[in-house]
Design a protein around this motif. Structure first.
Motif, PDB file in Angstrom:
ATOM      1  N   GLY A   3       0.814  -1.213   0.000  1.00 41.21           N
ATOM      2  CA  GLY A   3       0.000   0.000   0.000  1.00 41.21           C
ATOM      3  C   GLY A   3       0.845   1.261   0.000  1.00 41.21           C
ATOM      4  N   TRP A   4       1.928   1.255   0.769  1.00 44.11           N
ATOM      5  CA  TRP A   4       2.800   2.429   0.820  1.00 44.11           C
ATOM      6  C   TRP A   4       3.519   2.653  -0.508  1.00 44.11           C
ATOM      7  N   GLN A   5       3.864   1.578  -1.187  1.00 38.66           N
ATOM      8  CA  GLN A   5       4.498   1.734  -2.497  1.00 38.66           C
ATOM      9  C   GLN A   5       3.519   2.340  -3.508  1.00 38.66           C
ATOM     10  N   TRP A   6       2.233   2.009  -3.379  1.00 43.59           N
ATOM     11  CA  TRP A   6       1.206   2.645  -4.224  1.00 43.59           C
ATOM     12  C   TRP A   6       1.118   4.144  -3.916  1.00 43.59           C
ATOM     13  N   VAL A   7       1.178   4.472  -2.626  1.00 41.09           N
ATOM     14  CA  VAL A   7       1.133   5.890  -2.222  1.00 41.09           C
ATOM     15  C   VAL A   7       2.311   6.632  -2.845  1.00 41.09           C
ATOM     16  N   LYS A   8       3.492   6.030  -2.781  1.00 41.55           N
ATOM     17  CA  LYS A   8       4.692   6.652  -3.368  1.00 41.55           C
ATOM     18  C   LYS A   8       4.553   6.771  -4.878  1.00 41.55           C
ATOM     19  N   LEU A   9       4.052   5.739  -5.526  1.00 38.18           N
ATOM     20  CA  LEU A   9       3.866   5.765  -6.980  1.00 38.18           C
ATOM     21  C   LEU A   9       2.953   6.917  -7.390  1.00 38.18           C
ATOM     22  N   VAL A  10       1.814   7.024  -6.731  1.00 43.42           N
ATOM     23  CA  VAL A  10       0.862   8.101  -7.046  1.00 43.42           C
ATOM     24  C   VAL A  10       1.461   9.462  -6.684  1.00 43.42           C
ATOM     25  N   GLY A  11       2.072   9.559  -5.501  1.00 46.54           N
ATOM     26  CA  GLY A  11       2.657  10.823  -5.048  1.00 46.54           C
ATOM     27  C   GLY A  11       3.722  11.339  -5.990  1.00 46.54           C
ATOM     28  N   ASN A  12       4.564  10.441  -6.503  1.00 45.85           N
ATOM     29  CA  ASN A  12       5.626  10.879  -7.411  1.00 45.85           C
ATOM     30  C   ASN A  12       5.099  11.204  -8.805  1.00 45.85           C
TER      31      ASN A  12
END
Length: 155
Positions: A3-12
């Protein structure tokens, strides 16, 4: 992906750093592929700058090497940590801050990575770096000038 990697993907994507990484990859005529951990690999990067085996902009990891270069799990973890740094610094402000880190590290050690806080936080060893000790600035200046003098002159 977590889930955190998805957050990073979207955030970047939102902070435009991944878009910038993609643009640099296109300019460098790299071949793109999907990597693990929300990363994109841009292999076969043809521009001469920066001088590194791999470098990350947003969630895009660029390399002059082929895809097999990223078979090294430690290197992928190292580059993913850089993608987190883009996320935490809200994107492209990472670039000038990284340059400052390179300059400080070079002045302290004669090496652009050893005392660069971004490389240290990404784990020097995972990135293939050797930690150099702090040295007198006079030694660093002497090393820099000897490298400049040893370069071949133009045509």
């Amino acid at each position: 992906m977590t889930g955190w990697q998805w957050v990073k993907l979207v955030g970047n994507f939102v902070n435009l750093s991944t878009f910038a990484g993609g643009l640099v990859g296109v300019l460098g005529r790299a071949r793109f592929s999907r990597g693990p951990r929300g990363l994109f690999f841009a292999n076969g990067y043809k521009l001469g700058f920066p001088v590194a085996g791999a470098f990350t902009i947003g969630n895009v990891v660029l390399s002059k090497h082929g895809r097999e270069y990223f078979d090294d799990a430690a290197l992928v973890r190292h580059e993913e940590r850089h993608s987190w740094q883009y996320f935490c610094l809200v994107g492209l402000p990472m670039l000038p801050l990284y340059v400052v880190g390179v300059l400080v590290s070079f002045l302290l050690t004669g090496d652009p990575a050893s005392r660069n806080p971004f490389e240290r936080l990404a784990n020097l060893k995972d990135g293939g770096y050797v930690e150099r000790p702090v040295q007198p600035i006079g030694k660093t200046v002497t090393q820099a000038f000897s490298v400049l003098r040893s370069r071949p002159k133009g045509p």
